[in-house]
Design a protein around this motif. Structure first.
Motif, PDB file in Angstrom:
ATOM      1  N   ASN A  13       9.578  14.100   6.627  1.00 48.07           N
ATOM      2  CA  ASN A  13       9.558  12.824   5.896  1.00 48.07           C
ATOM      3  C   ASN A  13       8.429  12.760   4.876  1.00 48.07           C
ATOM      4  OD1 ASN A  13       7.110  11.336   7.167  1.00 48.07           O
ATOM      5  ND2 ASN A  13       8.264  12.014   8.954  1.00 48.07           N
ATOM      6  N   ASN A  14       7.279  13.391   5.159  1.00 50.47           N
ATOM      7  CA  ASN A  14       6.153  13.459   4.210  1.00 50.47           C
ATOM      8  C   ASN A  14       5.732  12.104   3.673  1.00 50.47           C
ATOM      9  OD1 ASN A  14       5.973  16.195   4.510  1.00 50.47           O
ATOM     10  ND2 ASN A  14       7.054  16.710   2.638  1.00 50.47           N
ATOM     11  N   CYS A  15       5.728  11.089   4.529  1.00 43.80           N
ATOM     12  CA  CYS A  15       5.319   9.755   4.082  1.00 43.80           C
ATOM     13  C   CYS A  15       3.864   9.435   4.417  1.00 43.80           C
ATOM     14  CB  CYS A  15       6.232   8.697   4.715  1.00 43.80           C
ATOM     15  SG  CYS A  15       7.837   8.559   3.912  1.00 43.80           S
ATOM     16  N   ALA A  16       3.148  10.405   4.983  1.00 45.39           N
ATOM     17  CA  ALA A  16       1.802  10.128   5.469  1.00 45.39           C
ATOM     18  C   ALA A  16       0.739  10.865   4.647  1.00 45.39           C
ATOM     19  CB  ALA A  16       1.681  10.544   6.931  1.00 45.39           C
ATOM     20  N   ALA A  17      -0.448  10.268   4.645  1.00 49.01           N
ATOM     21  CA  ALA A  17      -1.649  10.915   4.083  1.00 49.01           C
ATOM     22  C   ALA A  17      -2.647  11.032   5.227  1.00 49.01           C
ATOM     23  CB  ALA A  17      -2.230  10.085   2.953  1.00 49.01           C
ATOM     24  N   ARG A  18      -3.383  12.146   5.235  1.00 45.09           N
ATOM     25  CA  ARG A  18      -4.325  12.392   6.335  1.00 45.09           C
ATOM     26  C   ARG A  18      -5.713  12.727   5.789  1.00 45.09           C
ATOM     27  NH1 ARG A  18       0.596  13.822   8.245  1.00 45.09           N
ATOM     28  NH2 ARG A  18       1.007  13.179  10.380  1.00 45.09           N
TER      29      ARG A  18
ATOM     30  N   THR B  42      -5.737   9.669  -1.932  1.00 44.11           N
ATOM     31  CA  THR B  42      -5.062  10.152  -3.150  1.00 44.11           C
ATOM     32  C   THR B  42      -5.284  11.642  -3.370  1.00 44.11           C
ATOM     33  OG1 THR B  42      -6.970   9.520  -4.513  1.00 44.11           O
ATOM     34  CG2 THR B  42      -5.177   7.904  -4.278  1.00 44.11           C
ATOM     35  N   GLY B  43      -6.293  12.203  -2.705  1.00 45.69           N
ATOM     36  CA  GLY B  43      -6.571  13.628  -2.885  1.00 45.69           C
ATOM     37  C   GLY B  43      -5.938  14.513  -1.833  1.00 45.69           C
ATOM     38  N   SER B  44      -5.171  13.930  -0.892  1.00 46.91           N
ATOM     39  CA  SER B  44      -4.599  14.734   0.194  1.00 46.91           C
ATOM     40  C   SER B  44      -3.102  14.501   0.334  1.00 46.91           C
ATOM     41  CB  SER B  44      -5.285  14.387   1.522  1.00 46.91           C
ATOM     42  OG  SER B  44      -5.067  13.019   1.864  1.00 46.91           O
ATOM     43  N   LEU B  45      -2.442  14.299  -0.791  1.00 48.81           N
ATOM     44  CA  LEU B  45      -1.021  13.972  -0.738  1.00 48.81           C
ATOM     45  C   LEU B  45      -0.175  15.226  -0.526  1.00 48.81           C
ATOM     46  CD1 LEU B  45      -0.932  11.418  -3.685  1.00 48.81           C
ATOM     47  CD2 LEU B  45      -0.833  10.910  -1.239  1.00 48.81           C
ATOM     48  N   PRO B  46       0.740  15.203   0.426  1.00 46.01           N
ATOM     49  CA  PRO B  46       1.630  16.348   0.637  1.00 46.01           C
ATOM     50  C   PRO B  46       2.744  16.344  -0.401  1.00 46.01           C
ATOM     51  CG  PRO B  46       2.212  14.594   2.138  1.00 46.01           C
ATOM     52  CD  PRO B  46       0.988  14.116   1.374  1.00 46.01           C
TER      53      PRO B  46
ATOM     54  N   ALA C 114      -0.329   5.571   5.434  1.00 42.52           N
ATOM     55  CA  ALA C 114       0.713   5.706   4.431  1.00 42.52           C
ATOM     56  C   ALA C 114       0.203   6.448   3.196  1.00 42.52           C
ATOM     57  CB  ALA C 114       1.215   4.326   4.029  1.00 42.52           C
ATOM     58  N   ARG C 115       1.100   7.100   2.495  1.00 47.67           N
ATOM     59  CA  ARG C 115       0.760   7.630   1.186  1.00 47.67           C
ATOM     60  C   ARG C 115       1.103   6.553   0.150  1.00 47.67           C
ATOM     61  NH1 ARG C 115       4.260  12.838   0.034  1.00 47.67           N
ATOM     62  NH2 ARG C 115       3.365  12.574  -2.043  1.00 47.67           N
ATOM     63  N   PRO C 116       0.321   6.422  -0.925  1.00 45.20           N
ATOM     64  CA  PRO C 116       0.491   5.297  -1.838  1.00 45.20           C
ATOM     65  C   PRO C 116       1.259   5.606  -3.122  1.00 45.20           C
ATOM     66  CG  PRO C 116      -1.642   6.284  -2.204  1.00 45.20           C
ATOM     67  CD  PRO C 116      -0.961   7.115  -1.146  1.00 45.20           C
ATOM     68  N   ASP C 117       1.913   6.766  -3.201  1.00 41.63           N
ATOM     69  CA  ASP C 117       2.434   7.224  -4.491  1.00 41.63           C
ATOM     70  C   ASP C 117       3.950   7.338  -4.582  1.00 41.63           C
ATOM     71  OD1 ASP C 117       2.431   9.336  -2.630  1.00 41.63           O
ATOM     72  OD2 ASP C 117       2.457  10.817  -4.245  1.00 41.63           O
TER      73      ASP C 117
ATOM     74  N   GLY D 229       0.817  -1.211   0.000  1.00 40.15           N
ATOM     75  CA  GLY D 229       0.000   0.000   0.000  1.00 40.15           C
ATOM     76  C   GLY D 229       0.846   1.253   0.000  1.00 40.15           C
ATOM     77  N   HIS D 230       1.823   1.319   0.876  1.00 44.31           N
ATOM     78  CA  HIS D 230       2.799   2.406   0.823  1.00 44.31           C
ATOM     79  C   HIS D 230       3.802   2.096  -0.278  1.00 44.31           C
ATOM     80  CE1 HIS D 230       5.375   5.642   2.019  1.00 44.31           C
ATOM     81  NE2 HIS D 230       6.339   4.840   2.423  1.00 44.31           N
ATOM     82  N   THR D 231       4.253   0.868  -0.280  1.00 44.61           N
ATOM     83  CA  THR D 231       5.068   0.310  -1.359  1.00 44.61           C
ATOM     84  C   THR D 231       4.521  -1.085  -1.645  1.00 44.61           C
ATOM     85  OG1 THR D 231       6.674  -0.730   0.117  1.00 44.61           O
ATOM     86  CG2 THR D 231       7.116   1.560  -0.536  1.00 44.61           C
ATOM     87  N   PRO D 232       4.824  -1.646  -2.807  1.00 40.67           N
ATOM     88  CA  PRO D 232       4.295  -2.987  -3.096  1.00 40.67           C
ATOM     89  C   PRO D 232       4.836  -4.052  -2.158  1.00 40.67           C
ATOM     90  CG  PRO D 232       5.032  -1.887  -5.113  1.00 40.67           C
ATOM     91  CD  PRO D 232       5.510  -1.052  -3.972  1.00 40.67           C
ATOM     92  N   GLU D 233       6.071  -3.867  -1.674  1.00 37.42           N
ATOM     93  CA  GLU D 233       6.729  -4.928  -0.911  1.00 37.42           C
ATOM     94  C   GLU D 233       6.608  -4.763   0.594  1.00 37.42           C
ATOM     95  OE1 GLU D 233       9.539  -1.604  -0.610  1.00 37.42           O
ATOM     96  OE2 GLU D 233       8.258  -2.373  -2.211  1.00 37.42           O
TER      97      GLU D 233
END
Length: 385
Positions: free
Chosen positions: A380-385, A344-348, A267-270, A236-240
């Motif tokens: 780090n910007n690895c999160a979505a809220r 997907t609409g709240s990505l930093p 996690a952010r998925p992108d 979800g954050h990464t495939p692995e």
């Protein structure tokens, strides 16, 4: 001379970290240039930037009072290395303001790394906290064996020292996924200690350019002394991406969740995929979170990152049970389509230098230690809220 007019007291990085954990009210006054501030600064509810040169001019004109920030005191003055900020803090105290200087500046803040102990009946479980970026890592010690999970290259020596202090040697250096926000320490730890580099099985499909000693697939276990890490596949954050569950009948199992689930975000998925694959990753993330929510309510989630606004518990630990997160974490109650749209609409902004950091962590690019540290500075910007 009054107390406030005296030389400004220094606040070291450890004390600042305690302020953040406690949720203390204070104002950050950053006297570096605007571009440096915008790229990375001490995260606080009130943070402002006024360049050092403006204070030099204000002293000459007698107008320092016009530059005093409106936020709550104390005012913590910050620069790169703690020298210009000390001058400004002294200048502000002459006006009666409770101003203090961050000793060592942002350089010291970047190098602050603390460990707190999580409750664990099978040995010792340390949670490492890097407050400048919110990165969390873990050291598991059971008997005379240890494993480090999501180590940072900048602190590779620290893990071996802490393991030795507990009478153990590091057997495994483990990453939960290929990180995009910081330079991994798994190979540095392995080089220093002889530990076995251990990655998720799916890392090979990401094009990792070195041969790990061990790959862990869903359901596989890793023994560290009498403790056992059970691998849980969490794409979800990464495939692995994976997490690790550690059984603890006394205090409740611990889930080292990597970057899948945070205490107030997900996690952010992108960061590992592009285009239409981002939505697919977001759907995979929803499935992984659903899997975690099916764990027993008493399972304690220990995340891979924390935001500065997140309060620690009374012992300074960032951990929460699955039951607590289910009740208070709004994203976890969304249906799949709603979740995908929201995430997907709240990505930093992406983490600083993420593509190069991924290449370094994948072993396809090499940099020296100082460059590695410079590349990862910033949120780090690895999160979505």
């Amino acid at each position: 001379m009054s107390e406030k007019e005296a030389e400004a007291p220094a606040v070291d990085a450890a004390e600042l970290a305690a302020w953040q954990r406690e949720g203390r009210a204070f104002t950050v006054l950053d006297v570096r240039n605007r571009d440096e501030f915008e790229a990375w600064h001490v995260d606080a509810a009130e943070a402002v930037q006024i360049a050092h040169q403006q204070f030099i001019a204000a002293r000459a004109k007698g107008t320092t009072e016009e530059l005093i920030p409106d936020g709550p005191e104390p005012i913590l003055v910050v620069c790169g290395v703690g020298e210009a900020s000390a001058e400004v803090a002294d200048q502000l105290r002459e006006t009666g303001v409770d101003a203090r200087n961050l000793a060592g500046g942002m350089d010291a803040w970047a190098r602050e790394y603390e460990a707190v102990e999580l409750l664990f009946s099978g040995g010792t479980l340390l949670q490492y906290q890097r407050p400048s970026s919110g990165c969390l890592g873990y050291l598991l010690v059971s008997g005379d064996e240890a494993a480090v999970i999501d180590p940072l290259r900048a602190f590779a020596d620290r893990y071996a020292e802490d393991a030795a202090a507990h009478g153990a040697t590091i057997q495994y250096a483990i990453d939960t996924h290929v990180h995009a926000d910081h330079v991994s320490g798994v190979r540095a730890v392995a080089a220093a200690t002889g530990a076995r580099v251990t990655l998720p099985a799916g890392a090979s499909e990401r094009g990792v350019g070195f041969e790990p000693d061990r790959l862990l697939a869903d359901g596989e276990t890793l023994s560290v002394g009498d403790a056992v890490l059970e691998t849980i596949e969490l794409p979800g954050h990464t495939p692995e991406g994976v997490g690790f569950r550690i059984a603890d009948e006394e205090h409740g199992d611990v889930l080292l969740a990597g970057d899948t689930l945070f205490l107030d975000a997900v996690a952010r998925p992108d960061l590992a995929v592009e285009g239409g694959a981002v939505e697919a990753m977001a759907r995979a993330l929803h499935g992984s979170l659903s899997k975690l929510l099916n764990l027993p309510d008493g399972t304690r989630v220990a995340p891979g990152h924390v935001a500065s606004a997140t309060s620690a518990d009374g012992a300074g630990r960032y951990v929460a049970t699955v039951g607590d997160l289910r009740e208070r974490h709004g994203l976890l109650s969304l249906r799949e389509d709603e979740f995908v749209e929201r995430v997907t609409g709240s990505l930093p902004e992406r983490p600083a230098n993420d593509e190069q950091i991924i290449r370094i962590n994948s072993g396809t690019e090499t940099v020296d230690d100082e460059t590695a540290l410079d590349l990862e500075l910033g949120p780090n910007n690895c999160a979505a809220r």
